[in-house]
Design an enzyme around this catalytic site. Structure first.
Site, PDB file in Angstrom:
ATOM      1  N   ARG A 156      44.215  41.711  35.013  1.00  0.00           N
ATOM      2  CA  ARG A 156      42.823  41.969  35.238  1.00  0.00           C
ATOM      3  C   ARG A 156      41.958  40.728  35.111  1.00  0.00           C
ATOM      4  NH1 ARG A 156      44.561  47.055  32.591  1.00  0.00           N
ATOM      5  NH2 ARG A 156      45.132  45.689  30.919  1.00  0.00           N
ATOM      6  N   GLY A 157      42.570  39.639  34.629  1.00  0.00           N
ATOM      7  CA  GLY A 157      41.791  38.431  34.326  1.00  0.00           C
ATOM      8  C   GLY A 157      41.073  37.805  35.505  1.00  0.00           C
ATOM      9  N   ASP A 202      43.408  33.750  36.631  1.00  0.00           N
ATOM     10  CA  ASP A 202      42.363  33.260  35.734  1.00  0.00           C
ATOM     11  C   ASP A 202      42.733  31.935  35.085  1.00  0.00           C
ATOM     12  OD1 ASP A 202      44.377  34.430  34.222  1.00  0.00           O
ATOM     13  OD2 ASP A 202      43.053  35.685  33.009  1.00  0.00           O
ATOM     14  N   ASP A 253      48.701  28.861  31.544  1.00  0.00           N
ATOM     15  CA  ASP A 253      48.913  28.404  30.172  1.00  0.00           C
ATOM     16  C   ASP A 253      50.355  27.904  30.059  1.00  0.00           C
ATOM     17  OD1 ASP A 253      48.599  28.040  27.450  1.00  0.00           O
ATOM     18  OD2 ASP A 253      48.767  30.151  26.936  1.00  0.00           O
ATOM     19  N   PHE A 269      41.926  28.938  22.798  1.00  0.00           N
ATOM     20  CA  PHE A 269      41.924  30.288  23.364  1.00  0.00           C
ATOM     21  C   PHE A 269      40.521  30.620  23.846  1.00  0.00           C
ATOM     22  CE2 PHE A 269      42.113  34.819  23.770  1.00  0.00           C
ATOM     23  CZ  PHE A 269      43.364  34.989  24.328  1.00  0.00           C
ATOM     24  N   VAL A 270      40.409  30.924  25.133  1.00  0.00           N
ATOM     25  CA  VAL A 270      39.085  31.138  25.721  1.00  0.00           C
ATOM     26  C   VAL A 270      38.903  32.585  26.183  1.00  0.00           C
ATOM     27  CG1 VAL A 270      38.640  28.740  26.382  1.00  0.00           C
ATOM     28  CG2 VAL A 270      39.942  30.214  27.937  1.00  0.00           C
ATOM     29  N   ASP A 320      40.191  37.837  28.432  1.00  0.00           N
ATOM     30  CA  ASP A 320      39.993  38.749  27.309  1.00  0.00           C
ATOM     31  C   ASP A 320      40.650  38.278  26.024  1.00  0.00           C
ATOM     32  OD1 ASP A 320      42.719  39.196  28.274  1.00  0.00           O
ATOM     33  OD2 ASP A 320      42.737  40.884  26.885  1.00  0.00           O
ATOM     34  N   ARG A 372      35.769  40.406  28.571  1.00  0.00           N
ATOM     35  CA  ARG A 372      35.945  40.020  29.981  1.00  0.00           C
ATOM     36  C   ARG A 372      34.602  39.952  30.703  1.00  0.00           C
ATOM     37  NH1 ARG A 372      41.421  40.403  31.348  1.00  0.00           N
ATOM     38  NH2 ARG A 372      42.622  42.020  30.330  1.00  0.00           N
TER      39      ARG A 372
HETATM   40  P1  IMP Z   1      50.989  31.991  31.032  1.00  0.00           P
HETATM   41  O1  IMP Z   1      52.062  32.925  31.545  1.00  0.00           O
HETATM   42  O2  IMP Z   1      51.290  31.560  29.614  1.00  0.00           O
HETATM   43  O3  IMP Z   1      50.697  30.845  31.942  1.00  0.00           O
HETATM   44  O4  IMP Z   1      49.683  32.826  30.832  1.00  0.00           O
HETATM   45  C1  IMP Z   1      48.997  33.382  31.842  1.00  0.00           C
HETATM   46  C2  IMP Z   1      48.163  34.542  31.326  1.00  0.00           C
HETATM   47  O5  IMP Z   1      47.953  34.484  29.917  1.00  0.00           O
HETATM   48  C3  IMP Z   1      46.799  34.466  31.929  1.00  0.00           C
HETATM   49  O6  IMP Z   1      46.742  35.151  33.150  1.00  0.00           O
HETATM   50  C4  IMP Z   1      45.945  35.130  30.862  1.00  0.00           C
HETATM   51  O7  IMP Z   1      45.914  36.523  31.057  1.00  0.00           O
HETATM   52  C5  IMP Z   1      46.644  34.842  29.566  1.00  0.00           C
HETATM   53  N1  IMP Z   1      46.009  33.696  28.845  1.00  0.00           N
HETATM   54  C6  IMP Z   1      46.499  32.454  28.665  1.00  0.00           C
HETATM   55  N2  IMP Z   1      45.636  31.693  27.964  1.00  0.00           N
HETATM   56  C7  IMP Z   1      44.572  32.479  27.699  1.00  0.00           C
HETATM   57  C8  IMP Z   1      43.321  32.248  27.022  1.00  0.00           C
HETATM   58  O8  IMP Z   1      43.000  31.154  26.512  1.00  0.00           O
HETATM   59  N3  IMP Z   1      42.469  33.309  26.974  1.00  0.00           N
HETATM   60  C9  IMP Z   1      42.761  34.529  27.524  1.00  0.00           C
HETATM   61  N4  IMP Z   1      43.905  34.774  28.165  1.00  0.00           N
HETATM   62  C10 IMP Z   1      44.815  33.756  28.261  1.00  0.00           C
END
Ligand code: IMP
Length: 176
Positions: A44-45, A100, A103, A152-153, A159, A165
Site C-alpha cells: 500500500r506504500g 515507495d 531498503d 525509519f521514515v 507506514d 500513511r
Molecule cells: P525492502 O524489501 O527491505 O527493500 O523493503 C521494501 C519495503 O519495506 C517498502 O516497500 C516499505 O513498505 C518497507 N520499508 C522499508 N523502509 C521503510 C521505512 O523507512 N519506512 C516505512 N516502510 C519501510
C-alpha cells in the site's frame, strides 16, 4: 505545525515532494513517448506517490497494482509474499514498477524474479526513496526521487504498523 509525538523531524516537505514527483513524471513521459507504459503500483506504500506521479505523466498509460508483504513494525521479515497479483497481462508491455522505498532490496528482487517470465518488453523501477545503506541484494531503480540515510521514515504512503500513511510529508519516525 505543532510537533507530533511520533515525529523526530520532517525530512522531505510537501513542496519538495511535489517538485521532485513532477520532475520524475516529466522524465518518464520523455523516456516512454509512444510506448504506452503499464504502471504497476506496489500497495500500500505507493498510493500517494503513485497518484501524484501519474498526474504528471503525459503519455498514454495503463494502471495495475500488486500487494506484497514483508514488514513488521520497523524491520523487514526478509520473507516476501504476494497478497494480491496483477489483473492485466504484462506480455509485450513496458512495465514501470512504482514503489515507495527500496531498503534491503529483497522486495524488488522477489518482484523482478516473479515478473521476469511473464514476457514484458521491459521492466524498470521508479521508487520515491532509496535507502542504500541497508541493501542486502542488488537492485537498480532507474528513477529515484530521493536518496536517504538509514532512518525509519513515515508519511506520504509510508507506514509504521499501518499508521501515518496519510501525512502529506515524509518524516523520521520517533521510536518511543
Ligand atoms: P525492502 O524489501 O527491505 O527493500 O523493503 C521494501 C519495503 O519495506 C517498502 O516497500 C516499505 O513498505 C518497507 N520499508 C522499508 N523502509 C521503510 C521505512 O523507512 N519506512 C516505512 N516502510 C519501510
Amino acid at each position: 505545525m505543532a510537533q507530533q509525538p511520533f515525529l523526530e523531524r520532517i525530512l522531505i516537505s510537501e513542496e519538495q515532494l511535489a517538485t521532485r514527483v513532477q520532475e520524475l513524471g516529466r522524465q518518464i513521459s520523455a523516456d516512454y513517448r509512444g510506448k504506452k507504459p503499464l504502471f504497476v503500483g506496489i500497495l500500500r506504500g505507493c498510493i500517494l506517490f503513485y497518484s501524484d506521479l501519474i498526474k504528471n505523466v503525459s503519455v498514454d498509460c495503463t494502471l495495475d497494482f500488486m500487494c506484497l508483504s514483508s514488514y513488521s513494525g520497523t524491520s523487514s521479515t526478509g520473507h516476501v509474499r504476494t497478497m494480491l497479483d496483477l489483473r492485466e497481462s504484462i506480455q509485450d508491455r513496458h512495465v514501470i514498477i512504482v514503489e515507495d522505498i527500496v531498503d534491503t532490496g529483497l522486495t524488488l528482487e522477489y518482484l523482478q524474479n516473479h515478473l521476469k517470465d511473464r514476457g514484458a518488453a521491459s521492466i524498470e523501477i521508479c521508487c520515491l526513496l532509496d535507502k542504500p545503506a541497508n541493501r542486502k541484494v542488488e537492485v537498480h531503480p532507474k528513477y529515484v526521487g530521493f536518496t536517504i540515510k538509514d532512518e525509519f521514515v513515515i508519511g506520504y504512503g509510508l507506514d509504521y504498523n499501518e499508521l501515518y500513511r496519510n501525512l502529506p510529508y515524509i518524516g523520521v519516525f520517533k521510536k518511543q
